[in-house]
Design a protein around this motif. Structure first.
Motif, short mmCIF file in Angstrom:
data_model
loop_
_atom_site.label_atom_id
_atom_site.label_comp_id
_atom_site.label_asym_id
_atom_site.label_seq_id
_atom_site.Cartn_x
_atom_site.Cartn_y
_atom_site.Cartn_z
N ASN A 231 0.86 -1.20 0.00
CA ASN A 231 0.00 0.00 0.00
C ASN A 231 0.89 1.24 0.00
O ASN A 231 2.11 1.14 0.16
CB ASN A 231 -0.95 0.00 1.21
N GLY A 232 0.29 2.39 -0.12
CA GLY A 232 1.04 3.64 -0.20
C GLY A 232 1.73 4.00 1.11
O GLY A 232 2.82 4.58 1.11
N THR A 233 1.09 3.66 2.21
CA THR A 233 1.69 3.95 3.53
C THR A 233 2.97 3.14 3.70
O THR A 233 4.00 3.66 4.15
CB THR A 233 0.68 3.61 4.65
N ASP A 234 2.92 1.86 3.34
CA ASP A 234 4.12 1.02 3.39
C ASP A 234 5.20 1.57 2.47
O ASP A 234 6.39 1.55 2.81
CB ASP A 234 3.80 -0.42 2.92
N GLU B 173 8.99 11.85 -2.85
CA GLU B 173 7.75 12.38 -3.43
C GLU B 173 6.58 11.49 -3.02
O GLU B 173 6.55 10.31 -3.36
CB GLU B 173 7.86 12.41 -4.96
N ASP B 174 5.60 12.07 -2.30
CA ASP B 174 4.38 11.33 -1.99
C ASP B 174 3.40 11.57 -3.14
O ASP B 174 2.63 12.53 -3.14
CB ASP B 174 3.79 11.79 -0.65
N GLY B 175 3.47 10.66 -4.11
CA GLY B 175 2.59 10.74 -5.28
C GLY B 175 1.40 9.81 -5.16
O GLY B 175 0.88 9.33 -6.17
N ALA B 176 0.95 9.58 -3.92
CA ALA B 176 -0.19 8.66 -3.71
C ALA B 176 -1.40 9.09 -4.52
O ALA B 176 -2.14 8.26 -5.03
CB ALA B 176 -0.54 8.59 -2.22
N GLN B 177 -1.59 10.41 -4.66
CA GLN B 177 -2.73 10.92 -5.43
C GLN B 177 -2.26 11.45 -6.79
O GLN B 177 -3.05 12.00 -7.54
CB GLN B 177 -3.40 12.08 -4.68
N GLY B 178 -0.99 11.29 -7.08
CA GLY B 178 -0.40 12.06 -8.16
C GLY B 178 -0.26 11.36 -9.50
O GLY B 178 0.07 12.02 -10.51
N THR C 249 3.65 5.82 -4.80
CA THR C 249 2.24 6.01 -5.11
C THR C 249 1.41 4.97 -4.39
O THR C 249 1.94 4.06 -3.75
CB THR C 249 1.97 5.99 -6.62
N SER C 250 0.09 5.15 -4.45
CA SER C 250 -0.87 4.23 -3.82
C SER C 250 -1.86 3.77 -4.86
O SER C 250 -2.25 4.55 -5.74
CB SER C 250 -1.61 4.97 -2.70
N PHE C 251 -2.27 2.52 -4.76
CA PHE C 251 -3.32 2.00 -5.64
C PHE C 251 -4.62 1.78 -4.88
O PHE C 251 -5.46 0.97 -5.29
CB PHE C 251 -2.87 0.69 -6.30
N ALA D 101 -9.71 4.52 -4.67
CA ALA D 101 -10.17 5.86 -5.05
C ALA D 101 -9.09 6.74 -5.66
O ALA D 101 -9.37 7.86 -6.09
CB ALA D 101 -10.76 6.56 -3.82
N LYS D 102 -7.85 6.28 -5.73
CA LYS D 102 -6.79 7.11 -6.30
C LYS D 102 -6.91 7.13 -7.84
O LYS D 102 -7.59 6.27 -8.40
CB LYS D 102 -5.41 6.56 -5.90
N PRO D 103 -6.21 8.05 -8.51
CA PRO D 103 -6.34 8.11 -9.98
C PRO D 103 -6.03 6.77 -10.66
O PRO D 103 -6.64 6.43 -11.66
CB PRO D 103 -5.32 9.18 -10.38
C1 LIG Z 1 -3.77 7.59 0.12
C2 LIG Z 1 -2.58 8.33 0.55
C3 LIG Z 1 -1.51 7.70 1.21
C4 LIG Z 1 -1.57 6.29 1.69
O1 LIG Z 1 -1.85 5.34 0.73
P1 LIG Z 1 -2.51 3.94 1.18
O2 LIG Z 1 -2.36 3.09 -0.02
O3 LIG Z 1 -3.92 4.22 1.53
O4 LIG Z 1 -1.74 3.43 2.34
C5 LIG Z 1 -0.39 8.45 1.49
N1 LIG Z 1 -0.32 9.75 1.18
C6 LIG Z 1 -1.32 10.40 0.56
C7 LIG Z 1 -1.17 11.84 0.22
C8 LIG Z 1 -2.50 9.71 0.24
O5 LIG Z 1 -3.50 10.36 -0.35
#
Ligand SMILES: *Cc1c(COP(=O)(O)O)cnc(C)c1O
Length: 380
Positions: A60-63, A164-169, A188-190, A193-195
């Motif tokens: 996940n994105g947090t990991d 770079e926190d591109g979770a939404q990017g 990034t995160s999948f 709800a992300k793009p």
């Molecule tokens: C969603 C998100 C995360 C975490 O991603 P997960 O996959 O939900 O763990 C981190 N940073 C931002 C800015 C997010 O929007």
């Protein structure tokens, strides 16, 4: 008309049904559920799309954020600079490793990290001398890349790596250079709800650094060495399922071929109709957003709450991203952090409202939302 969805993942599924169903059935049929061939294929396609040498998928994105900081050896006594107006995970990863998040303010019109506030925070941390500045985590909030021109210049001067926190990017760009390529390591995160979302949890790291990529591949499989049962360091278990990778392959294709263009079409339509009625989000020259969210600003909390209630009455969903600045979160009243002057991060939670945004909106839906916003703001 079916009730409007904030992010209509079901419509996306119907649009891509044939390919997604085939991908899922194929993955189940192969029965190679962890590290199947779809994972490697997705990593190759993502690395090529983003324009970096390595993509390492994870749970996940947090990991992904945690793994990057772990690879850099960030820990107690370290200061990591993060915006205060973002999703909690950005700061949580820093605190989880015992390092101290130093909160930085954001720009009111782009919602992204303020270079001036970053520079000032670094200066003050150095002056106080208790913590060692170690890294900066700019967030590509709501789909728009942060200001990597100026943040990059400040980080270079201070010899700090960018995560770079591109979770939404995913899908955003600056001058044609893709999001998730701006950090020494980018993530990034999948999350659905992300793009670019899968059908559960998933994430990925991106880097041009061969050593970092190797270390990350080890860390996400229990610190493996030569093979899985050779453990050379403490890692964790954080992998992307084969099934999720299989689902992401056709979704990535749709993102590239149509969804980004559609998100931009709806965002432009919102902005055309709402300009002058509410404050619309700014896209600086040479920037391209993937519009994870379309977020307007109102005059006051009363007006924002009133608008949200009025929209709800008409069956129009909206969300407040984010209702609280991170430095004001309950947890940070006891867990160590630093917050200097953050007036914008403190004010935005009262005045922002995110409107329905996804590629499969219709003109009628966007126009319905705009008309309802206009009616409320004109006091009708
Ligand atoms: C969603 C998100 C995360 C975490 O991603 P997960 O996959 O939900 O763990 C981190 N940073 C931002 C800015 C997010 O929007």
């Amino acid at each position: 008309m079916k009730t409007m969805q904030f992010n209509d993942l079901h419509r996306q599924y119907l649009a891509l049904k044939e390919e997604i169903d085939a991908a899922m059935a194929g993955a189940v049929d192969q029965a190679h559920f962890i590290s199947g061939p779809q994972v490697a294929r997705l990593e190759e396609e993502l690395a090529a799309y983003v324009g970096v040498r390595h993509c390492v998928t994870c749970g996940n994105g947090t990991d992904a954020l945690l793994l990057a900081l772990l690879a850099w050896g960030v820990g107690p006594g370290d200061a990591v600079f993060v915006p205060s107006f973002t999703f909690f995970a950005t700061a949580e990863a820093v605190s989880r490793l015992g390092a101290t998040p130093v909160f930085v303010d954001v720009e009111e019109d782009t919602f992204n990290m303020s270079p001036a506030s970053l520079e000032e925070a670094i200066r003050r941390v150095r002056q106080e001398g208790e913590l060692t500045p170690r890294a900066v985590i700019p967030v590509d909030l709501f789909g728009q890349p942060a200001d990597y021109f100026n943040i990059g210049r400040i980080c270079q001067k201070n010899e700090l790596p960018i995560l770079e926190d591109g979770a939404q990017g995913m899908g955003g760009e600056i001058l044609g250079k893709k999001a998730c390529s701006f950090g020494t390591v980018s993530v990034t995160s999948f999350f659905p709800a992300k793009p670019l979302g899968c059908y559960g949890d998933g994430g990925a790291l991106f880097t041009n650094d061969d050593d970092a990529a190797g270390l990350l591949r080890s860390l996400c499989v229990h610190g493996k060495g030569e093979y899985k049962y050779d453990n050379v360091r403490l890692g964790t278990n954080s992998r992307l399922d084969t099934l999720q990778a299989a689902i992401l392959l056709p979704k990535l294709k749709a993102l590239k071929e149509s969804e980004l263009m559609l998100r931009n079409r709806w965002a432009n339509r919102y902005t055309q109709q709402l300009k002058g009625i509410v404050k619309t989000p700014a896209v600086p020259q040479c920037f391209y957003s993937s519009w994870a969210q379309y977020t307007i600003r109102l005059e006051s909390k009363e007006q924002r709450d009133g608008l949200q209630a009025a929209l709800k009455q008409e069956g129009i969903p909206s969300m407040v991203y984010y209702p609280k600045a991170l430095h004001l979160q309950t947890v940070y009243q006891s867990v160590p952090c630093k917050a200097y002057d953050l007036p914008v991060s403190q004010r935005l939670p009262d005045i922002v409202l995110s409107l329905p945004m996804h590629p499969y909106l219709t003109e009628e839906e966007v126009d319905t939302v705009c008309a309802a916003v206009a009616r409320y703001c004109h006091g009708e």
